[in-house]
Every structure is written in structure tokens, then in C-alpha cells.
Design an enzyme around this catalytic site. Sequence first.
Site, PDB file in Angstrom:
ATOM      1  N   ASP A  38       0.579  -1.618   0.024  1.00 17.17           N
ATOM      2  CA  ASP A  38      -0.423  -0.143   0.627  1.00 17.17           C
ATOM      3  C   ASP A  38       0.928   1.066   0.355  1.00 17.17           C
ATOM      4  OD1 ASP A  38      -2.961  -1.133   1.773  1.00 17.17           O
ATOM      5  OD2 ASP A  38      -2.649  -1.028  -0.111  1.00 17.17           O
ATOM      6  N   THR A  50      -8.302   4.032   7.613  1.00 17.96           N
ATOM      7  CA  THR A  50      -7.992   2.537   8.242  1.00 17.96           C
ATOM      8  C   THR A  50      -6.648   2.793   8.593  1.00 17.96           C
ATOM      9  OG1 THR A  50      -7.470   1.438   5.769  1.00 17.96           O
ATOM     10  CG2 THR A  50      -9.682   1.340   6.733  1.00 17.96           C
ATOM     11  N   ALA A  51      -5.888   4.412   8.743  1.00 18.94           N
ATOM     12  CA  ALA A  51      -4.382   3.527   8.870  1.00 18.94           C
ATOM     13  C   ALA A  51      -3.962   4.465  10.217  1.00 18.94           C
ATOM     14  CB  ALA A  51      -3.268   4.796   7.852  1.00 18.94           C
ATOM     15  N   SER A 107      -5.791   3.777  14.719  1.00 21.11           N
ATOM     16  CA  SER A 107      -5.309   4.003  15.585  1.00 21.11           C
ATOM     17  C   SER A 107      -5.484   4.899  16.506  1.00 21.11           C
ATOM     18  CB  SER A 107      -3.286   3.732  14.858  1.00 21.11           C
ATOM     19  OG  SER A 107      -3.401   3.270  14.347  1.00 21.11           O
ATOM     20  N   GLN A 132       5.412   9.430   4.547  1.00 17.11           N
ATOM     21  CA  GLN A 132       6.014   9.720   3.601  1.00 17.11           C
ATOM     22  C   GLN A 132       7.218  10.411   3.034  1.00 17.11           C
ATOM     23  OE1 GLN A 132       4.204   7.337   0.592  1.00 17.11           O
ATOM     24  NE2 GLN A 132       4.338   5.404   0.519  1.00 17.11           N
TER      25      GLN A 132
END
Length: 316
Positions: free
Chosen positions: A67, A182-183, A187, A241
Amino acid sequence: MQQIGLVANLEKPRAREVALETMAYLEGRGVKVLVSRAKAVHLGCPDKGVAEKELAQADCLLSLGGDGTLLRAARLVAGSATPILGVNLGHLGFLTEIELAELYPSLERLLNGDYRLEERMMLQGSVNRKGREVISCQALNDLVITKGAFSRMLRLEVYIGPAYLDTYPADGLIISSPTGSTAYSLSAGGPLVSPRLEVMIVTPICPHTLYSRPLVVPPEQPIRVHVHAQGAEVMLTVDGQQGWHLANGDVVAVTKAQVPTRLIRLKNNTFYSLVREKLREGGNRQYDEGQAPATDIGNYSQEAGDYPGTAGPGTR
């Protein structure tokens, strides 16, 4: 399909071999393959390299990795709407569409036009410093404001459109797209949001209050975050990133990007089936089959490889 761009994470096992075999297969079908100059050198075919910006001119991009590789590919072609097909060389992900064993039948379907396109909203971010824009970026997952490893708590003054929301004493703030729900946002306690919606999710990181909750806002209302962090180290990270240092008084603005990311879909998987498979209690598919459990339930990566999305800022 006359031209296909190739983006590969060559740190993945077999990635170099798969990339070369894929290039040979496509060229054998009369398709021109575009590879960045840096990747072409690593693949041993420097004569085939092009400037990275030219990848956006391809009819589609083929992402070989996880991903995280697909996230990077999305930013490479941001604004051009070049569709992306993700080939998974790691654990099961939310974004990659096919497994390595399915590569060649899937390429055949791609070349025959037997696929559908799925649009994912992207985020447009900027940083204003003393009245001047110093950073501009786009993200498929999220933009995250975080403190450094040894910094004190931040004060983040947040506005939604013209309206003042709150000033969060916190370790940071996540502004996520539905894809990024969802990342890292998940969390930190954020909601799961279907990627078919166009919204932005504001999730505080370890807020020092009893009432702070994640907030879902419409895309036409820009989010502004005023950073108050005198003497503290503060970072802005994009999709886990890219990163920049922020200064006290900087204003981070986030809006919906004008052009979405377009993902090539060959299967009938739904967002809900992926959520069920990835996030169900007790682990994931690899764990249930008696293998070591994978830890990446999000979409995060570093450029050199794909890393977990649940570990927190700077360690994804």
C-alpha cells in the site's frame, strides 16, 4: 493501453525480478513501459529511464509493492488522474488490488480493458509562514502534525471554514481522507469511513482533555491549524512518507484536492469485506493460517519499504 508506467518498491523480496519480467511481458505485447531513471538504473536498464514527472503521461501506472508503494504512486501522478493498479508483494492491504500469483491474468484483463475505475478523494495541503506559502503537497491518506520525540505538548488552534473549533493541547493532529481512515487515524481513535464518501476527518493525537473527539467535516470547508509550539520540534508528515519541520506560528491548511486518485479494480471486493478481513478480532488471514501475524493494518510506508500504520508518527 499504449504506455504503462511502473513504480516498484525494489526492497521487497522478488520485486526486481518481478519488475523485469513484467516489463518484458508488456513490451512483448507492444506496450511501452515507463520507469523513472533512478529505478531504471537499479533494474539494470538505464536506457529505459524517463524523468519521474513523465510517469503521469502513461495510460496507467502499475504499482509493485504494498500500500505504501501505491501511496507514493498516487502522489507522483496527483493532478493527472492517471489510473493505478496495485500489485501486492507484501501483506494483504486495503489499496493493492491483486496478488503476485494473479499478475499475468490481471495484466491480460487490463490490456483488454476489462476493469472498472474507483475514485478516491485526495487532500491538498499547504503551510503558510509569515504570510507566505512555503509548502504545498497532496496526500491520499493523511496529513499529520506531530511533536518531536522529546518535545513538549503542542497547542493546535483549529478552524473549520471560518468557524473556530477548539485549541487542542495534544501530541498532534491527524487530518485524514476516507482512504486514510483505516490507517493512523484509526489507531488514534478515529472512525472508519467508506471511501465512497467525500469528507475530511480531524483526529487529535493524545489530547490532554476529557472531551476531545474525532470530527468528520464536509470537503468544501477548509481546515486551518495554527501551530503554537514555542521552542518545540514540530513535524508535518504526508502519507507517512514525506516530512517537513514546522515553526511556531505556522498555519497548516487542508482542503479537498481538485483531482481524485483513480484505482483500477478487477475484483468485486468491497471496503466492508476488507475491513472485516483486516480488522477482525484475533488477527488477520496470515495469523489464522498458522503463520506469524502481520502488523500492518494501515496504509503507511516509507519510500524504502512498507511499514505498519499503527505504530504512531515517525515509525510507520
